[in-house]
Design an enzyme around this catalytic site. Structure first.
Site, PDB file in Angstrom:
ATOM      1  N   ASP A  15       0.873  -1.176   0.000  1.00 16.94           N
ATOM      2  CA  ASP A  15       0.000   0.000   0.000  1.00 16.94           C
ATOM      3  C   ASP A  15       0.912   1.228   0.000  1.00 16.94           C
ATOM      4  O   ASP A  15       2.133   1.111  -0.200  1.00 16.94           O
ATOM      5  CB  ASP A  15      -0.989  -0.048   1.183  1.00 16.94           C
ATOM      6  CG  ASP A  15      -0.312   0.103   2.537  1.00 16.94           C
ATOM      7  OD1 ASP A  15       0.943   0.153   2.587  1.00 16.94           O
ATOM      8  OD2 ASP A  15      -1.020   0.163   3.560  1.00 16.94           O
ATOM      9  N   CYS A  52       3.437  -3.144   3.972  1.00 18.83           N
ATOM     10  CA  CYS A  52       2.577  -2.021   4.365  1.00 18.83           C
ATOM     11  C   CYS A  52       3.327  -1.291   5.484  1.00 18.83           C
ATOM     12  O   CYS A  52       4.534  -1.457   5.617  1.00 18.83           O
ATOM     13  CB  CYS A  52       1.168  -2.477   4.756  1.00 18.83           C
ATOM     14  SG  CYS A  52       1.039  -3.582   6.163  1.00 18.83           S
ATOM     15  N   THR A  56       3.222  -1.665   8.744  1.00 21.73           N
ATOM     16  CA  THR A  56       3.725  -2.606   9.753  1.00 21.73           C
ATOM     17  C   THR A  56       3.905  -4.025   9.227  1.00 21.73           C
ATOM     18  O   THR A  56       4.517  -4.854   9.900  1.00 21.73           O
ATOM     19  CB  THR A  56       2.727  -2.700  10.922  1.00 21.73           C
ATOM     20  OG1 THR A  56       1.463  -3.140  10.375  1.00 21.73           O
ATOM     21  CG2 THR A  56       2.544  -1.367  11.623  1.00 21.73           C
ATOM     22  N   HIS A 103       9.976 -24.126   8.938  1.00 17.02           N
ATOM     23  CA  HIS A 103       8.953 -24.812   9.734  1.00 17.02           C
ATOM     24  C   HIS A 103       7.540 -24.578   9.223  1.00 17.02           C
ATOM     25  O   HIS A 103       6.702 -25.476   9.304  1.00 17.02           O
ATOM     26  CB  HIS A 103       9.019 -24.359  11.196  1.00 17.02           C
ATOM     27  CG  HIS A 103      10.199 -24.926  11.938  1.00 17.02           C
ATOM     28  ND1 HIS A 103      10.321 -24.875  13.312  1.00 17.02           N
ATOM     29  CD2 HIS A 103      11.323 -25.542  11.485  1.00 17.02           C
ATOM     30  CE1 HIS A 103      11.458 -25.454  13.677  1.00 17.02           C
ATOM     31  NE2 HIS A 103      12.095 -25.855  12.587  1.00 17.02           N
ATOM     32  N   HIS A 113       6.782 -31.003  10.319  1.00 16.01           N
ATOM     33  CA  HIS A 113       6.239 -29.690   9.961  1.00 16.01           C
ATOM     34  C   HIS A 113       5.174 -29.830   8.868  1.00 16.01           C
ATOM     35  O   HIS A 113       4.228 -29.044   8.814  1.00 16.01           O
ATOM     36  CB  HIS A 113       7.367 -28.762   9.523  1.00 16.01           C
ATOM     37  CG  HIS A 113       8.453 -28.651  10.546  1.00 16.01           C
ATOM     38  ND1 HIS A 113       8.231 -28.122  11.803  1.00 16.01           N
ATOM     39  CD2 HIS A 113       9.753 -29.044  10.523  1.00 16.01           C
ATOM     40  CE1 HIS A 113       9.350 -28.179  12.499  1.00 16.01           C
ATOM     41  NE2 HIS A 113      10.286 -28.742  11.747  1.00 16.01           N
TER      42      HIS A 113
HETATM   43  C1  RB5 Z   1      -1.667   2.621   6.586  1.00 15.65           C
HETATM   44  O1  RB5 Z   1      -1.690   3.818   7.308  1.00 15.65           O
HETATM   45  C2  RB5 Z   1      -1.342   1.465   7.520  1.00 15.65           C
HETATM   46  O2  RB5 Z   1      -2.423   1.224   8.375  1.00 15.65           O
HETATM   47  C3  RB5 Z   1      -0.989   0.237   6.731  1.00 15.65           C
HETATM   48  O3  RB5 Z   1       0.092   0.512   5.901  1.00 15.65           O
HETATM   49  C4  RB5 Z   1      -0.571  -0.985   7.536  1.00 15.65           C
HETATM   50  O4  RB5 Z   1       0.412  -0.655   8.458  1.00 15.65           O
HETATM   51  C5  RB5 Z   1      -1.667  -1.760   8.142  1.00 15.65           C
HETATM   52  O5  RB5 Z   1      -1.451  -2.823   8.750  1.00 15.65           O
END
Ligand code: RB5
Length: 148
Positions: free
Chosen positions: A9, A66, A68, A99, A134
């Site tokens: 994203d 993304c 996180t 695994h 596994h």
């Molecule tokens: C976008 O602001 C953020 O929420 C997205 O990139 C991601 O981190 C969501 O898990």
């Protein structure tokens, strides 16, 4: 030639570009499903094509980025046959292949820098699924998918 499908994203678009350049420098085939612009978009819209290309065998593995890595992993894991692992260290990346036979690696651009991300990718690509006990556990995960 191995082919990796990548997606992000807006929160992962810069790291995705670095990852694509790195994979291409290693002569790995890359398909980029977007995002291609920096405006705010919704990560499930990119997790979905990446996951579907893997289950349809149009690509060997996937990388999703993304902010996180968490949203991408949650979304991708809704697709039957996907085992997406969000990691921020090379050891977990290696174990996710050995695994868990993870077929998608999820990274957070706001969590890991370029150098760490690329070393995570190296560890992930160099590792091999170890099968045996596994395999049995992964079969049990597949059975859970049938309960939906
Ligand atoms: C976008 O602001 C953020 O929420 C997205 O990139 C991601 O981190 C969501 O898990």
């Amino acid at each position: 030639m191995m082919k990796i499908v990548v997606g992000s994203d807006h929160g992962g678009i810069h790291l995705k570009k670095e990852i694509i350049a790195y994979l291409e420098s290693k002569e790995i085939g890359v398909e980029d499903v977007g995002a291609f612009v920096e405006e705010s978009v919704d990560y499930p819209d990119y997790a979905s094509p990446v996951a579907n290309k893997i289950v349809n065998k149009e690509a060997d593995l996937g990388i999703l980025v993304c902010g996180t890595g968490i949203g991408m992993s949650i979304a991708a894991n809704k697709i039957r046959g996907i085992r997406a692992a969000v990691v921020s260290d090379a050891f977990s990346a290696r174990m996710s292949r050995e695994h868990n036979n993870a077929n998608i690696l999820c990274l957070g651009e706001r969590v890991v820098g370029r150098g760490l991300a690329l070393s995570i990718i190296d560890a992930w690509l160099e590792a091999t699924f170890q099968g045996s006990r596994h395999e049995r556990r992964i079969e049990k995960i597949a059975q859970l998918e049938e309960l939906r």
